[in-house]
Motif scaffolding. Sequence first.
Motif, PDB file in Angstrom:
ATOM      1  N   MET A 178       0.840  -1.211   0.000  1.00 48.38           N
ATOM      2  CA  MET A 178       0.000   0.000   0.000  1.00 48.38           C
ATOM      3  C   MET A 178       0.880   1.268   0.000  1.00 48.38           C
ATOM      4  SD  MET A 178      -3.234   0.044  -0.145  1.00 48.38           S
ATOM      5  CE  MET A 178      -3.849   1.500   0.736  1.00 48.38           C
ATOM      6  N   PRO A 179       0.681   2.149  -0.962  1.00 50.68           N
ATOM      7  CA  PRO A 179       1.433   3.415  -0.921  1.00 50.68           C
ATOM      8  C   PRO A 179       1.090   4.226   0.332  1.00 50.68           C
ATOM      9  CG  PRO A 179       0.298   3.136  -3.036  1.00 50.68           C
ATOM     10  CD  PRO A 179      -0.216   2.070  -2.125  1.00 50.68           C
ATOM     11  N   THR A 180       2.065   4.872   0.872  1.00 50.52           N
ATOM     12  CA  THR A 180       1.899   5.668   2.084  1.00 50.52           C
ATOM     13  C   THR A 180       2.039   7.146   1.737  1.00 50.52           C
ATOM     14  OG1 THR A 180       2.910   3.865   3.315  1.00 50.52           O
ATOM     15  CG2 THR A 180       2.790   5.997   4.436  1.00 50.52           C
ATOM     16  N   ARG A 203      12.544   9.192   4.434  1.00 49.09           N
ATOM     17  CA  ARG A 203      12.727   8.030   3.566  1.00 49.09           C
ATOM     18  C   ARG A 203      11.355   7.500   3.209  1.00 49.09           C
ATOM     19  NH1 ARG A 203      17.367   4.634   3.407  1.00 49.09           N
ATOM     20  NH2 ARG A 203      19.151   5.887   4.039  1.00 49.09           N
ATOM     21  N   ILE A 204      11.132   7.261   1.946  1.00 54.28           N
ATOM     22  CA  ILE A 204       9.825   6.755   1.520  1.00 54.28           C
ATOM     23  C   ILE A 204      10.042   5.593   0.560  1.00 54.28           C
ATOM     24  CG2 ILE A 204       8.889   9.100   1.727  1.00 54.28           C
ATOM     25  CD1 ILE A 204       8.625   9.145  -1.323  1.00 54.28           C
ATOM     26  N   ALA A 205       8.969   4.828   0.372  1.00 58.87           N
ATOM     27  CA  ALA A 205       9.027   3.740  -0.602  1.00 58.87           C
ATOM     28  C   ALA A 205       8.615   4.261  -1.973  1.00 58.87           C
ATOM     29  CB  ALA A 205       8.093   2.609  -0.167  1.00 58.87           C
ATOM     30  N   SER A 206       9.065   3.565  -2.996  1.00 58.61           N
ATOM     31  CA  SER A 206       8.636   3.906  -4.353  1.00 58.61           C
ATOM     32  C   SER A 206       7.118   3.797  -4.448  1.00 58.61           C
ATOM     33  CB  SER A 206       9.296   2.942  -5.346  1.00 58.61           C
ATOM     34  OG  SER A 206       8.783   3.149  -6.641  1.00 58.61           O
TER      35      SER A 206
END
Lengths: 322, 322
Positions: A1-3, A28-31
Amino acid sequence: MPTHHELPFRPDCMVWGTFDAAISPKLRIASGDSVALKALPACTKTRLPTNPAFVIDPVLAEALDVLPQGPSAHFLSGPVYVEGAEPGDVLQIDILDVQPWMDWGYMTIQPLKGTLPDDFPTASLLHAHIDREAGLIHMLPGLDVALDPFFGVIGVAPPPHWGPQPTMVPRVFGGNLDNKELRAGTTLYLPVQTAGALFSAGDGHGAQGDGEVCLTALETGMAGVFRLTVRKDLGWTWPFAETATHFVSMGLDEDLDDAARQAVREMIRHIVERAEVSREHAYMLCSLAGDLHVTQTVDGNKGAHMMLRKSLLDGVRRADVA
Amino acid sequence: MPTHHELPFRPDCMVWGTFDAAISPKLRIASGDSVALKALPACTKTRLPTNPAFVIDPVLAEALDVLPQGPSAHFLSGPVYVEGAEPGDVLQIDILDVQPWMDWGYMTIQPLKGTLPDDFPTASLLHAHIDREAGLIHMLPGLDVALDPFFGVIGVAPPPHWGPQPTMVPRVFGGNLDNKELRAGTTLYLPVQTAGALFSAGDGHGAQGDGEVCLTALETGMAGVFRLTVRKDLGWTWPFAETATHFVSMGLDEDLDDAARQAVREMIRHIVERAEVSREHAYMLCSLAGDLHVTQTVDGNKGAHMMLRKSLLDGVRRADVA
């Protein structure tokens, strides 16, 4: 799930005037995640209004006091580390929202700068009220310009071995593109230069013409939401953008002729990649339907960009291209 | 009472490739009169289609046989002598109507020419059907471009002491401006260089992007109606245009940077002439709301033009300006 993430709006989540792969990420984030950020206007103390009708935001006042200034005036919010991004990848930056958050902005002419430095050897500074509800910039009594906001600077970090780079000069890593097509709804693609990409944005422009000829747009604070996605499949090595309706190819060079040539070459390359047409026919299509505009003539590297209506390719798209 | 004239559509009312004040006028009209003309496409025998689906108009075939070719490929219809026009005046050219009259056009890439001569060292030639009813150019199977016709060349004669000038290079007398804003409804202002102005037009373009980057637009035959008015009151010494909505300033130079600078200077001058704003504020307004576009990069002198919405000045117009 995108955050969804929010970058705090405070000086320690900003950098003043420099792009540098060595700067520590603030988030820091996920793609595929999105990030909301607020940016200060490009500014120096000498550009602040003295008229008390223009209220100076405390974060701006603090940043001007506490941050070390790099070689340029842009405050960048970031950098944001995107997990998995590596040199050779492309960072897809979906510009989801752009909103001015200040009720004023400024423009300036500076000696030896701008498109016509010899014609305007003195400095000028103008502060203008922004009526966000009406969507207007009150430039002068009787002279209003419609708000059409975007971030002048959207970039990733330069390659580590380039060291610190002034934010003024747009390059392969994006940065001070000053391209008014980068409004909400547009997607910008930047080639990743260092692990994590190190995305940042700033330099809010309330409005700007193609050219940004006097040196500045309406410089103001801007809030934005960006979705950042690492693309391992594209292999592009130069900035490119898509609006809802148009492809936007870009050229950057000290010489506007060379910038124009690069924008044309890039558009030909993107047409041939997407469509079953020869290079020659792609060149002809650019001549027939591609609009070559001057992005800006004031950032060290000048910019030219070509706009081509995407739907023109609908009937000739390669089967293997999404 | 203004009179409407028609220039006959035959080779002896045309000139091939040269602007020259010494060429005898084919028609004399009064200031304020209108003139209808038909123009052949810019052409040479080597650019004719061999596919019989593209019918070659007999006047084109005849002109290619009987007219002496100047240094460029444009067929000009004219010249038209406008009574009362003298050097120092401005010829106001209201472009009342523009209609393609052929059902085909062509595009070409020529070695050593165009924006990217080193990238395309061979010649290419493409003929395309025009569906005038649908308003479409069928460039390739599956690739249609909307018709948006204009005359690439609209000019007055150069000063007599310049002698014959190739039609390829746009200059102070206008000529091969290749500016797609010069569509029907636009007014072009050209500084008169010789008695009678000696107006002519040609080089029909069915469509063209800003830049005309490959060398040609969709080159086709064009019919037009122009109202020609001698303006003794303007004193302008460089081309300028107005669309229904925008001012259009122009720059012409071998160097695109210099062309861009000239377009900016011209727009500042026109703003200050019309509005109660300082030169500095006019420069800022260009930066905030003027769109600097590349007109063409392929005509010897390259072109840049700035578009500025006319209504922006409504609240600051000088009382003494109409």
